[in-house]
Design an enzyme around this catalytic site. Structure first.
Site, PDB file in Angstrom:
ATOM      1  N   ASP A 143       0.936  -1.237   0.124  1.00  0.00           N
ATOM      2  CA  ASP A 143       0.024   0.065  -0.132  1.00  0.00           C
ATOM      3  C   ASP A 143       0.857   1.288  -0.004  1.00  0.00           C
ATOM      4  O   ASP A 143       1.981   1.401   0.419  1.00  0.00           O
ATOM      5  CB  ASP A 143      -0.952   0.057   1.152  1.00  0.00           C
ATOM      6  CG  ASP A 143      -2.170  -0.919   1.098  1.00  0.00           C
ATOM      7  OD1 ASP A 143      -2.405  -1.575   0.030  1.00  0.00           O
ATOM      8  OD2 ASP A 143      -2.730  -1.024   2.480  1.00  0.00           O
ATOM      9  N   ARG A 193      -1.065  -0.514  -8.631  1.00  0.00           N
ATOM     10  CA  ARG A 193      -2.399  -0.331  -8.488  1.00  0.00           C
ATOM     11  C   ARG A 193      -2.435   1.058  -8.170  1.00  0.00           C
ATOM     12  O   ARG A 193      -1.755   1.955  -7.537  1.00  0.00           O
ATOM     13  CB  ARG A 193      -2.673  -0.860  -6.862  1.00  0.00           C
ATOM     14  CG  ARG A 193      -4.028  -0.334  -6.284  1.00  0.00           C
ATOM     15  CD  ARG A 193      -4.032  -1.024  -4.887  1.00  0.00           C
ATOM     16  NE  ARG A 193      -4.310  -2.363  -5.132  1.00  0.00           N
ATOM     17  CZ  ARG A 193      -3.950  -3.252  -4.052  1.00  0.00           C
ATOM     18  NH1 ARG A 193      -3.598  -2.765  -2.810  1.00  0.00           N
ATOM     19  NH2 ARG A 193      -3.960  -4.751  -4.261  1.00  0.00           N
TER      20      ARG A 193
HETATM   21  P1  FDA Z   1     -13.812   9.409  -5.381  1.00  0.00           P
HETATM   22  O1  FDA Z   1     -13.474   9.938  -4.324  1.00  0.00           O
HETATM   23  O2  FDA Z   1     -14.065  10.729  -6.755  1.00  0.00           O
HETATM   24  O3  FDA Z   1     -15.138   8.509  -5.465  1.00  0.00           O
HETATM   25  C1  FDA Z   1     -15.827   8.167  -6.747  1.00  0.00           C
HETATM   26  C2  FDA Z   1     -17.303   7.867  -6.273  1.00  0.00           C
HETATM   27  O4  FDA Z   1     -17.085   6.642  -5.663  1.00  0.00           O
HETATM   28  C3  FDA Z   1     -17.820   8.657  -5.055  1.00  0.00           C
HETATM   29  O5  FDA Z   1     -18.933   9.577  -5.974  1.00  0.00           O
HETATM   30  C4  FDA Z   1     -18.856   7.762  -4.522  1.00  0.00           C
HETATM   31  O6  FDA Z   1     -19.930   7.170  -5.077  1.00  0.00           O
HETATM   32  C5  FDA Z   1     -17.788   6.518  -4.425  1.00  0.00           C
HETATM   33  N1  FDA Z   1     -16.959   6.338  -3.343  1.00  0.00           N
HETATM   34  C6  FDA Z   1     -15.494   6.799  -3.179  1.00  0.00           C
HETATM   35  N2  FDA Z   1     -15.510   6.595  -1.825  1.00  0.00           N
HETATM   36  C7  FDA Z   1     -16.281   6.279  -1.118  1.00  0.00           C
HETATM   37  C8  FDA Z   1     -16.493   6.119   0.312  1.00  0.00           C
HETATM   38  N3  FDA Z   1     -15.482   6.281   0.992  1.00  0.00           N
HETATM   39  N4  FDA Z   1     -17.803   5.982   0.508  1.00  0.00           N
HETATM   40  C9  FDA Z   1     -18.658   5.956  -0.131  1.00  0.00           C
HETATM   41  N5  FDA Z   1     -18.686   5.912  -1.523  1.00  0.00           N
HETATM   42  C10 FDA Z   1     -17.462   6.373  -1.849  1.00  0.00           C
HETATM   43  N6  FDA Z   1      -5.243   5.321  -0.952  1.00  0.00           N
HETATM   44  C11 FDA Z   1      -4.036   5.244  -0.731  1.00  0.00           C
HETATM   45  O7  FDA Z   1      -3.700   6.604  -0.114  1.00  0.00           O
HETATM   46  N7  FDA Z   1      -3.216   4.528  -0.348  1.00  0.00           N
HETATM   47  C12 FDA Z   1      -3.591   3.135  -0.973  1.00  0.00           C
HETATM   48  O8  FDA Z   1      -2.535   2.257  -0.598  1.00  0.00           O
HETATM   49  C13 FDA Z   1      -4.947   3.052  -1.401  1.00  0.00           C
HETATM   50  N8  FDA Z   1      -5.228   1.751  -1.545  1.00  0.00           N
HETATM   51  C14 FDA Z   1      -6.408   1.600  -2.309  1.00  0.00           C
HETATM   52  C15 FDA Z   1      -6.776   0.473  -2.819  1.00  0.00           C
HETATM   53  C16 FDA Z   1      -7.811   0.252  -3.663  1.00  0.00           C
HETATM   54  C17 FDA Z   1      -8.173  -1.126  -4.176  1.00  0.00           C
HETATM   55  C18 FDA Z   1      -8.771   1.362  -3.766  1.00  0.00           C
HETATM   56  C19 FDA Z   1     -10.214   1.079  -4.565  1.00  0.00           C
HETATM   57  C20 FDA Z   1      -8.424   2.400  -3.348  1.00  0.00           C
HETATM   58  C21 FDA Z   1      -7.347   2.784  -2.398  1.00  0.00           C
HETATM   59  N9  FDA Z   1      -7.079   3.856  -1.909  1.00  0.00           N
HETATM   60  C22 FDA Z   1      -5.645   3.984  -1.430  1.00  0.00           C
HETATM   61  C23 FDA Z   1      -8.064   5.121  -1.892  1.00  0.00           C
HETATM   62  C24 FDA Z   1      -8.173   6.030  -2.587  1.00  0.00           C
HETATM   63  O9  FDA Z   1      -6.605   6.705  -2.885  1.00  0.00           O
HETATM   64  C25 FDA Z   1      -9.178   6.721  -2.765  1.00  0.00           C
HETATM   65  O10 FDA Z   1      -9.167   7.452  -1.416  1.00  0.00           O
HETATM   66  C26 FDA Z   1     -10.881   6.131  -2.803  1.00  0.00           C
HETATM   67  O11 FDA Z   1     -10.478   5.152  -3.603  1.00  0.00           O
HETATM   68  C27 FDA Z   1     -11.568   7.240  -3.472  1.00  0.00           C
HETATM   69  O12 FDA Z   1     -11.241   7.804  -4.367  1.00  0.00           O
HETATM   70  P2  FDA Z   1     -11.970   7.213  -5.848  1.00  0.00           P
HETATM   71  O13 FDA Z   1     -11.041   6.984  -7.010  1.00  0.00           O
HETATM   72  O14 FDA Z   1     -13.099   6.258  -5.766  1.00  0.00           O
HETATM   73  O15 FDA Z   1     -12.690   8.639  -6.475  1.00  0.00           O
END
Ligand code: FDA
Length: 316
Positions: A143, A193
């Site tokens: 991570d 990732r």
């Molecule tokens: P965004 O935040 O714009 O969300 C898009 C949509 O997804 C939202 O409109 C909502 O519908 C839904 N959504 C997103 N988050 C939600 C929540 N918490 N609750 C409800 N709905 C939600 N970060 C990091 O700093 N280090 C890491 O190692 C990782 N590892 C990791 C692994 C995996 C498999 C994922 C999917 C994510 C991570 N992350 C992470 C977290 C990542 O950096 C980020 O904070 C979240 O994925 C939210 O960003 P989105 O890309 O989903 O977009």
């Protein structure tokens, strides 16, 4: 600034406050919300969640929760948990699961932030886990944590990849450095990732505006999709999922040449839709009793989550 713009930094600051941690973890009202994002506190809870996801055609990566360890015994204890988890995953694999199983590790839980020799200790602990994972036929991805750890983490990943070439790592699109890191890690065999990034970071190192983070994600994804590695598209954002499909078509990547990844409890219907479209979807399944930091970052991501959480604090 909108209230949601103020809440996110406040929640992320709270995610690092031991006092808030004591308060929040004692409240019975948080449990229901925690259960949405965390598979449970015990190994059997995690295995039940994993079996459920695997039976729906999704892949999994399991994270034993914990971070910022300042106690060597706790870091060793984390290794022990992973070794036990890997034996359970071996049993699942032997019972004939679809797709490669994976565990995700935070180096700060393995001792990276210990004052003396933290980097060497985290490397040694991660090596032990990677060895057991290789024996079990389970993949490992490291991570990404806050930016002060990025150089140390990527240097440990580079060293470990000499022994474990399939080791994956996370890169965060909100960091200004990440497009360059994607170029460095886009060679044959690399597993990256790509996520947006979940920590509170200063403007000197990270984009602050949502549109800039999204543009950086697209730039990074373009590099990875055009590279020779295996991109792991970790986002729930519909626009970025669509963009990944467009890049995959343009770079002639089939479903086996990249995968989507989402977090446990978030956009379950979208995860299932992508599986129906014959895409590989891996779900990040966190478990354990050290859920506070992870939980607070999930709350900070969405104003609606924070509002729900704050309402739950009001006396009945
Ligand atoms: P965004 O935040 O714009 O969300 C898009 C949509 O997804 C939202 O409109 C909502 O519908 C839904 N959504 C997103 N988050 C939600 C929540 N918490 N609750 C409800 N709905 C939600 N970060 C990091 O700093 N280090 C890491 O190692 C990782 N590892 C990791 C692994 C995996 C498999 C994922 C999917 C994510 C991570 N992350 C992470 C977290 C990542 O950096 C980020 O904070 C979240 O994925 C939210 O960003 P989105 O890309 O989903 O977009």
């Amino acid at each position: 600034m909108a209230i949601s713009g103020l809440l996110r930094p406040a929640m992320l600051a709270a995610s690092r406050s031991p006092r808030m941690e004591r308060t929040v973890t004692r409240m019975s009202t948080t449990k229901k919300l925690v259960d949405r994002f965390v598979a449970g506190e015990s190994e059997p809870n995690a295995v039940a969640a994993v079996e459920n996801l695997l039976s729906s055609g999704r892949y999994i990566t399991v994270d034993y929760l914990g971070e910022d360890t300042t106690d060597i015994e706790q870091a060793r204890n984390t290794v022990t948990h992973y070794l036990s988890l890997l034996s359970l995953l071996t049993l699942l694999r032997d019972s004939g699961t679809v797709g490669p199983l994976e565990v995700s590790l935070k180096l700060s839980a393995l001792g990276q932030s210990l004052p003396a020799d933290g980097q060497a200790i985290a490397h040694e602990h991660a090596h032990q886990i990677c060895t057991a994972a290789a024996d079990a036929g389970v993949l490992v991805t490291i991570d990404a944590e806050d930016h002060t750890t990025t150089d140390s983490t990527l240097s440990i990943v580079r060293e470990l990849r000499a022994d474990f070439p399939s080791l994956g790592t996370v890169l965060q699109a909100y960091l200004r450095r990440t497009e360059a890191d994607c170029r460095d890690f886009s060679g044959p065999g690399s597993r990256i990732r790509l996520c947006k990034g979940a920590y509170r970071e200063p403007a000197s190192v990270a984009y602050q505006v949502r549109a800039e983070v999204d543009q950086s994600y697209l730039d990074c994804l373009r590099v990875l999709m055009n590279g020779d590695g295996y991109p792991m598209v970790a986002t729930h954002d519909p626009a970025l999922i669509e963009a990944a499909e467009v890049f995959a078509t343009a770079t002639r990547r089939s479903s086996d040449d990249f995968e989507f990844q989402m977090l446990y409890g978030i956009r379950d219907a979208e995860q299932r839709r992508l599986v129906r479209e014959e895409r590989h979807v891996r779900v990040y399944v966190p478990y354990g009793d050290q859920w506070y930091g992870y939980f607070m970052r999930r709350l900070a991501e969405r104003p609606a989550n924070v509002a729900f959480f704050l309402r739950s604090l009001r006396p009945g």
